[in-house]
Design a protein around this motif. Structure first.
Motif, PDB file in Angstrom:
ATOM      1  N   GLY A 246       0.840  -1.199   0.000  1.00  0.00           N
ATOM      2  CA  GLY A 246       0.000   0.000   0.000  1.00  0.00           C
ATOM      3  C   GLY A 246       0.867   1.237   0.000  1.00  0.00           C
ATOM      4  O   GLY A 246       2.099   1.161   0.081  1.00  0.00           O
ATOM      5  N   PRO A 247       0.264   2.419  -0.105  1.00  0.00           N
ATOM      6  CA  PRO A 247       1.043   3.660  -0.113  1.00  0.00           C
ATOM      7  C   PRO A 247       1.862   3.813   1.167  1.00  0.00           C
ATOM      8  O   PRO A 247       1.334   3.693   2.273  1.00  0.00           O
ATOM      9  CB  PRO A 247      -0.024   4.755  -0.230  1.00  0.00           C
ATOM     10  CG  PRO A 247      -1.234   4.067  -0.793  1.00  0.00           C
ATOM     11  CD  PRO A 247      -1.181   2.673  -0.268  1.00  0.00           C
ATOM     12  N   ASN A 248       3.135   4.068   0.989  1.00  0.00           N
ATOM     13  CA  ASN A 248       4.037   4.276   2.108  1.00  0.00           C
ATOM     14  C   ASN A 248       4.325   5.771   2.219  1.00  0.00           C
ATOM     15  O   ASN A 248       4.906   6.369   1.315  1.00  0.00           O
ATOM     16  CB  ASN A 248       5.335   3.492   1.894  1.00  0.00           C
ATOM     17  CG  ASN A 248       6.268   3.573   3.079  1.00  0.00           C
ATOM     18  OD1 ASN A 248       6.840   4.615   3.357  1.00  0.00           O
ATOM     19  ND2 ASN A 248       6.436   2.449   3.763  1.00  0.00           N
ATOM     20  N   MET A 249       3.926   6.390   3.331  1.00  0.00           N
ATOM     21  CA  MET A 249       4.059   7.833   3.486  1.00  0.00           C
ATOM     22  C   MET A 249       5.519   8.275   3.502  1.00  0.00           C
ATOM     23  O   MET A 249       5.868   9.347   3.000  1.00  0.00           O
ATOM     24  CB  MET A 249       3.373   8.294   4.768  1.00  0.00           C
ATOM     25  CG  MET A 249       1.856   8.137   4.757  1.00  0.00           C
ATOM     26  SD  MET A 249       1.030   9.129   3.487  1.00  0.00           S
ATOM     27  CE  MET A 249       0.589   7.850   2.309  1.00  0.00           C
ATOM     28  N   TYR A 250       6.378   7.425   4.055  1.00  0.00           N
ATOM     29  CA  TYR A 250       7.798   7.780   4.096  1.00  0.00           C
ATOM     30  C   TYR A 250       8.376   7.844   2.680  1.00  0.00           C
ATOM     31  O   TYR A 250       9.168   8.738   2.356  1.00  0.00           O
ATOM     32  CB  TYR A 250       8.564   6.770   4.945  1.00  0.00           C
ATOM     33  CG  TYR A 250      10.037   7.088   5.084  1.00  0.00           C
ATOM     34  CD1 TYR A 250      10.460   8.218   5.770  1.00  0.00           C
ATOM     35  CD2 TYR A 250      11.005   6.261   4.519  1.00  0.00           C
ATOM     36  CE1 TYR A 250      11.807   8.516   5.899  1.00  0.00           C
ATOM     37  CE2 TYR A 250      12.351   6.548   4.642  1.00  0.00           C
ATOM     38  CZ  TYR A 250      12.751   7.678   5.331  1.00  0.00           C
ATOM     39  OH  TYR A 250      14.080   7.979   5.448  1.00  0.00           O
ATOM     40  N   ALA A 251       7.967   6.915   1.825  1.00  0.00           N
ATOM     41  CA  ALA A 251       8.450   6.925   0.441  1.00  0.00           C
ATOM     42  C   ALA A 251       7.912   8.141  -0.308  1.00  0.00           C
ATOM     43  O   ALA A 251       8.649   8.786  -1.073  1.00  0.00           O
ATOM     44  CB  ALA A 251       8.033   5.638  -0.265  1.00  0.00           C
ATOM     45  N   TYR A 252       6.645   8.462  -0.114  1.00  0.00           N
ATOM     46  CA  TYR A 252       6.077   9.636  -0.786  1.00  0.00           C
ATOM     47  C   TYR A 252       6.744  10.917  -0.301  1.00  0.00           C
ATOM     48  O   TYR A 252       7.012  11.831  -1.086  1.00  0.00           O
ATOM     49  CB  TYR A 252       4.564   9.694  -0.546  1.00  0.00           C
ATOM     50  CG  TYR A 252       3.777   8.876  -1.534  1.00  0.00           C
ATOM     51  CD1 TYR A 252       3.398   9.408  -2.761  1.00  0.00           C
ATOM     52  CD2 TYR A 252       3.422   7.557  -1.256  1.00  0.00           C
ATOM     53  CE1 TYR A 252       2.675   8.659  -3.671  1.00  0.00           C
ATOM     54  CE2 TYR A 252       2.704   6.793  -2.164  1.00  0.00           C
ATOM     55  CZ  TYR A 252       2.329   7.358  -3.374  1.00  0.00           C
ATOM     56  OH  TYR A 252       1.621   6.616  -4.293  1.00  0.00           O
ATOM     57  N   ARG A 253       6.998  10.991   0.975  1.00  0.00           N
ATOM     58  CA  ARG A 253       7.683  12.173   1.493  1.00  0.00           C
ATOM     59  C   ARG A 253       9.079  12.292   0.888  1.00  0.00           C
ATOM     60  O   ARG A 253       9.519  13.382   0.521  1.00  0.00           O
ATOM     61  CB  ARG A 253       7.772  12.075   3.017  1.00  0.00           C
ATOM     62  CG  ARG A 253       8.576  13.183   3.658  1.00  0.00           C
ATOM     63  CD  ARG A 253       8.835  12.896   5.120  1.00  0.00           C
ATOM     64  NE  ARG A 253       9.630  13.927   5.743  1.00  0.00           N
ATOM     65  CZ  ARG A 253      10.067  13.889   7.000  1.00  0.00           C
ATOM     66  NH1 ARG A 253       9.782  12.843   7.759  1.00  0.00           N
ATOM     67  NH2 ARG A 253      10.790  14.865   7.493  1.00  0.00           N
ATOM     68  N   THR A 254       9.772  11.154   0.778  1.00  0.00           N
ATOM     69  CA  THR A 254      11.130  11.177   0.248  1.00  0.00           C
ATOM     70  C   THR A 254      11.151  11.629  -1.205  1.00  0.00           C
ATOM     71  O   THR A 254      11.972  12.474  -1.598  1.00  0.00           O
ATOM     72  CB  THR A 254      11.771   9.784   0.368  1.00  0.00           C
ATOM     73  OG1 THR A 254      11.742   9.368   1.744  1.00  0.00           O
ATOM     74  CG2 THR A 254      13.203   9.806  -0.125  1.00  0.00           C
ATOM     75  N   ILE A 255      10.268  11.104  -2.039  1.00  0.00           N
ATOM     76  CA  ILE A 255      10.281  11.464  -3.460  1.00  0.00           C
ATOM     77  C   ILE A 255       9.856  12.916  -3.652  1.00  0.00           C
ATOM     78  O   ILE A 255      10.340  13.602  -4.553  1.00  0.00           O
ATOM     79  CB  ILE A 255       9.387  10.492  -4.268  1.00  0.00           C
ATOM     80  CG1 ILE A 255       9.620  10.690  -5.786  1.00  0.00           C
ATOM     81  CG2 ILE A 255       7.929  10.676  -3.924  1.00  0.00           C
ATOM     82  CD1 ILE A 255      11.016  10.384  -6.245  1.00  0.00           C
ATOM     83  N   ILE A 256       8.984  13.429  -2.788  1.00  0.00           N
ATOM     84  CA  ILE A 256       8.606  14.846  -2.880  1.00  0.00           C
ATOM     85  C   ILE A 256       9.795  15.723  -2.509  1.00  0.00           C
ATOM     86  O   ILE A 256      10.057  16.745  -3.159  1.00  0.00           O
ATOM     87  CB  ILE A 256       7.391  15.123  -1.974  1.00  0.00           C
ATOM     88  CG1 ILE A 256       6.136  14.488  -2.587  1.00  0.00           C
ATOM     89  CG2 ILE A 256       7.181  16.620  -1.792  1.00  0.00           C
ATOM     90  CD1 ILE A 256       4.905  14.598  -1.713  1.00  0.00           C
ATOM     91  N   ASP A 257      10.541  15.321  -1.486  1.00  0.00           N
ATOM     92  CA  ASP A 257      11.752  16.062  -1.127  1.00  0.00           C
ATOM     93  C   ASP A 257      12.765  16.041  -2.269  1.00  0.00           C
ATOM     94  O   ASP A 257      13.443  17.036  -2.533  1.00  0.00           O
ATOM     95  CB  ASP A 257      12.384  15.474   0.127  1.00  0.00           C
ATOM     96  CG  ASP A 257      11.576  15.781   1.378  1.00  0.00           C
ATOM     97  OD1 ASP A 257      10.824  16.782   1.364  1.00  0.00           O
ATOM     98  OD2 ASP A 257      11.682  15.022   2.357  1.00  0.00           O
ATOM     99  N   VAL A 258      12.857  14.906  -2.935  1.00  0.00           N
ATOM    100  CA  VAL A 258      13.788  14.787  -4.064  1.00  0.00           C
ATOM    101  C   VAL A 258      13.371  15.713  -5.200  1.00  0.00           C
ATOM    102  O   VAL A 258      14.221  16.310  -5.870  1.00  0.00           O
ATOM    103  CB  VAL A 258      13.859  13.317  -4.526  1.00  0.00           C
ATOM    104  CG1 VAL A 258      14.514  13.205  -5.896  1.00  0.00           C
ATOM    105  CG2 VAL A 258      14.623  12.491  -3.512  1.00  0.00           C
ATOM    106  N   CYS A 259      12.084  15.854  -5.432  1.00  0.00           N
ATOM    107  CA  CYS A 259      11.622  16.804  -6.458  1.00  0.00           C
ATOM    108  C   CYS A 259      12.095  18.211  -6.134  1.00  0.00           C
ATOM    109  O   CYS A 259      12.461  18.982  -7.031  1.00  0.00           O
ATOM    110  CB  CYS A 259      10.094  16.767  -6.560  1.00  0.00           C
ATOM    111  SG  CYS A 259       9.421  15.228  -7.243  1.00  0.00           S
ATOM    112  N   GLY A 260      12.100  18.546  -4.846  1.00  0.00           N
ATOM    113  CA  GLY A 260      12.619  19.838  -4.451  1.00  0.00           C
ATOM    114  C   GLY A 260      14.112  19.949  -4.673  1.00  0.00           C
ATOM    115  O   GLY A 260      14.609  20.991  -5.126  1.00  0.00           O
TER     116      GLY A 260
END
Length: 843
Positions: A246-260
């Motif tokens: 299922g969606p992992n919030m830690y992974a989503y947070r990490t990829i959003i930080d990487v976009c930054g």
């Protein structure tokens, strides 16, 4: 009963015999392995007291011991092909794989494996382990610690050689045997190598063979992001999603930080929308990362914040800090004040606790807005809350006073920072020097710099900081040249322990500020730049641009322009700022030809001008004297519009209007009335008039002149017509007389509409200009376009109807009314007579 003869390296192994002589070396052995479980044991005659069952069991154990000992020695000698054949034969004869593995000497087998690995035949070992696994003998049961360590050393050697794919392939195979591969190689080494090689697939494979793969995959995503490789990071993220339940919030947070980190904030928004599309509510950490990445867009950041609140996710202190950061980047002081008040309210109720970042951010908001008094008020709130300012806070406070030109206040804050035991960084020092420059205290800036460079700073160390115990030592403390000041620092606060000298290290920005402090003394500015080179700092674009400005301020335009060549000789390609500075110097000193030549040089070197460059050139002249100057500025204006810059066209329109009206002002027959843009509303888009003028003035002389005034107001049409007439006049003076009639396209007029009424007014205004003010002959001409129901007998009749504004009653009720393309014609002879008359009049 069938027997199987196994030949090892052309030698036959004989079964053991109690009466036999000592065994020779393994290379001389041969044996005959029986496939029957009831074979007579290869030993001495059966003792009479033992039963047959017990005798068979003992014989089988001796036989197993013999074969496992032999296999162990084969492995020790590195003969793993023979070892594998021995194991396969034993299992085929009925020996249990587990029993065979248990009887093997792990020490001897491990020694053989280590020897083979040391010879570089690690894949040969892997092949033997694969064969052993196929017959049911576990690799872990055969190989001991020495072999594992040898394999680990080999893996590390492969990794250091840069062959990350081979290393991961080897560890994948070993992990399949049950080996723990995490300790073989440091995971950071594998990840770092994959990141450097931009190889996300290998990194994914490696992460999947380790425990807690989801944490390692997030680490890999972040490492790719730190290198700016968003594509690889997204590849790993997609693999993470496929292997996740299922969606992992830690992974989503990490990829959003990487976009930054990669500067792609739009991608972070699409990832966020993807999460919402799955009906998943992000946690506070995902929201904070999204707002932080999009902090440059205050509108979107506030939208995310409101959506977060609507979803029932409570904002924390980090959320409000990010909102303040976004307000700072957008220069929204009012909104930052509101957010600060809200945070203070939440703190009073015990929900939140303001931290150092909150105070520092709101101080920077006020500092950037030059609201130094409000910034100091926040500092007092900060001290009252028991939070000690850090270097960033002090730097913002000093910058606030520096921007306002308050040098004394900035120095006072600098002294307070030293008394607080806070070590100043280069940004604080540069802010203080900048304050002196803004206050035009140039000598003071140099004195401070020399004092810091010679003796550093006097910094006091203590446990606490009391805001009420400042020392008013002034500049002397910063200079560090008075022992009494140091003792006063210690005496005025019981918490201060001892002073210490902190060395000062100037930066390139420091020397750039000192160059500005040189004013118009370019010899001193050049000496500062030379000193920068001596201390090992390289002048940057700002350094060279400042030097150009100093030369220009002294009136030395030639050397100011020559610096652009010096930059290239130093290996630095001049940028738009350097060129703009040189152009501005030329414009201020009325070297307009040089200024425009520098602009042309920028275009040749494919350096994109900025808004200041365009505005400087467009405002270079207070009036236009000739057609070439108008064409030159219009070309710059059009280039500016194509580059996407918006400008205030009012100033340029005034100059062009003045140049156009010169046709009438120089007419001795009729003084002509100057219709200013200030008195009349030009209407329409700001760029339409200038684009029309540019389109006509850039035509070649050989072309037949046709003026298009469609879409223009009366005043705008007047300017366009006068611009073309002035162009014709200047071309005639240079020996290029008009070769054809001049046509003015008024557009299509529809009978009986309000638009037609407007076109009559435009037509009358132009005819009045040409006939009454300029004395030109004007002929009304056009072509008709009628509907299929009603037609005119002749064009003359249509023209009569149009001019008198009268048309048959049956046309009024017609759904499709006739239209005429209306034009005005000025004959070539009339133009030539007008031009000759003006020349003779001037004579």
């Amino acid at each position: 009963m069938k027997d199987l003869l196994v030949i090892l390296r052309s030698s036959i192994l004989l079964p053991p015999n109690t009466n036999a002589k000592p065994k020779p070396s393994l290379s001389h052995y041969s044996t005959k392995l029986s496939l029957s479980k009831t074979q007579t044991p290869p030993s001495a005659s059966r003792p009479p007291l033992l039963s047959a069952a017990r005798w068979d069991l003992a014989a089988a154990q001796r036989r197993l011991r013999y074969y496992t000992d032999l296999a162990s020695r084969l492995a020790e000698g590195g003969r793993f092909e023979d070892f594998a054949m021995m194991a396969e034969s034993a299992v085929a004869s009925g020996v249990e794989p587990a029993d065979f593995a248990a009887m093997l000497s792990a020490e001897l087998v491990s020694a053989g494996v280590a020897r083979m690995v040391g010879e570089g035949r690690v894949w040969g070992v892997v092949e033997v382990l694969v064969r052993a696994e196929k017959i049911g003998i576990g690799a872990l049961k055969m190989v001991g610690g020495a072999a594992v360590e040898a394999i680990a050393r080999e893996c590390r050697r492969i990794v250091k050689g840069g062959e990350v794919e081979e290393a991961v392939k080897l560890m994948e195979t070993l992990a399949g045997f049950g080996f723990s591969v995490k300790e073989m190689v440091e995971p950071s080494e594998i990840i770092g190598l994959c990141v450097r090689k931009h190889d996300p697939s290998t990194a994914i494979r490696y992460a999947c063979i380790l425990p807690h793969a989801h944490i390692l995959l997030c680490t890999i995503i972040h490492e790719f992001g730190k290198k700016g490789d968003l594509v690889s990071a997204l590849t790993v993220f997609e693999a993470f999603k496929k292997n996740s339940s299922g969606p992992n919030m830690y992974a989503y947070r990490t990829i959003i930080d990487v976009c930054g980190l990669c500067g792609d904030y739009l991608k972070s928004r699409s990832i966020y929308e993807e999460l919402l599309a799955k009906k998943v509510t992000p946690n506070i950490y995902v929201f904070n990362s999204l707002m932080n990445v999009n902090a440059c867009d205050l509108r979107y950041t506030m939208h995310v914040y409101k959506h977060m609140r609507n979803l029932g996710v409570a904002a924390d202190m980090t959320s409000y800090n990010i909102l303040l950061k976004s307000c700072c980047l957008s220069a929204r002081v009012d909104l930052a004040q509101d957010i600060y008040s809200e945070v203070q309210r939440l703190e009073s109720t015990g929900i939140l606790k303001l931290d150092l970042f909150t105070y520092s951010t709101i101080i920077k908001v006020f500092a950037d807005a030059k609201l130094w008094q409000m910034a100091l008020k926040i500092k007092e709130d900060m001290l009252s809350a028991g939070i000690t300012p850090n270097t960033v806070t002090w730097s913002s406070l000093i910058s606030a006073c520096a921007s306002a030109g308050l040098a004394e206040k900035a120095i006072q804050l600098f002294d307070e920072m030293l008394l607080a035991g806070c070590e100043p960084n280069s940004q604080c020092c540069n802010a203080l020097l900048h304050a002196c420059v803004e206050a035009c205290q140039y000598d003071r800036a140099f004195r401070l710099f020399r004092s810091w460079k010679e003796s550093g700073f006097c910094k006091s160390f203590g446990e606490d900081y009391n805001a009420n115990k400042y020392s008013n030592t002034g500049v002397k403390l910063a200079h560090g040249n008075s022992s009494n000041n140091m003792s006063n620092c210690t005496a005025k606060s019981h918490n201060l322990k001892f002073p210490r000298r902190v060395p000062f290290t100037p930066t390139t920005a420091t020397y750039n500020i000192l160059m500005k402090a040189c004013g118009t003394d370019y010899y001193r500015a050049k000496a500062v730049m030379d000193e920068m080179n001596i201390v090992g700092l390289s002048p940057n674009y700002i350094s060279w641009s400042t030097l150009i400005h100093v030369y220009g301020g002294s009136g030395n335009v030639e050397n100011a322009v020559q610096i652009l060549s010096s930059m290239r000789q130093a290996g630095i390609q001049p940028d738009a700022i350097a060129y703009t500075t040189a152009i501005k110097v030329c414009v201020e000193r009325k070297y307009l030809k040089t200024a425009f030549s520098l602009f042309a040089e920028m275009k040749r070197y494919q350096i994109k001008p900025n808004l200041v460059t365009y505005n400087t050139l467009l405002r270079a002249r207070s009036r236009y004297g000739c057609l070439q100057e108008v064409q030159q500025c219009l070309a710059i204006y059009q280039d500016m519009r194509k580059a996407g810059y918006k400008s205030n066209d009012y100033y340029l329109k005034q100059l062009i209007e003045e140049w156009c009206e010169g046709v009438i002002q120089n007419n001795n027959q009729n003084d002509g009335k100057f219709i200013s843009c200030e008195e009349t509303d030009l209407g329409g888009p700001h760029s339409l008039l200038l684009e029309k003028v540019a389109a006509h003035l850039h035509k070649r002389n050989a072309e037949s002149v046709a003026i298009d005034v469609r879409g223009l107001t009366k005043v705008e049409a007047r300017i366009v017509v006068l611009a073309v007439l002035r162009m014709i006049k200047e071309n005639h003076a240079q020996g290029c007389p008009p070769k054809d009639d001049l046509f003015i396209n008024l557009g299509v007029k529809i009978i009986g509409t309000t638009t037609a009424e407007d076109k009559f007014e435009l037509e009358d205004a132009i005819i009045k200009l040409l006939r009454d003010e300029l004395g030109l002959e004007v002929i009304l001409s056009g072509t008709k376009k009628v509907n299929s129901v009603t037609s005119f007998d002749s064009y003359a009749n249509a023209e009569k109807i149009l001019v008198s504004n009268r048309f048959p009653a049956e046309l009024e009720s017609s759904a499709r009314r006739p239209a005429v393309l209306q034009r005005l014609k000025i004959p070539r002879k009339s133009l030539q007579f007008w031009l000759r008359r003006r020349i003779s009049t001037r004579r």
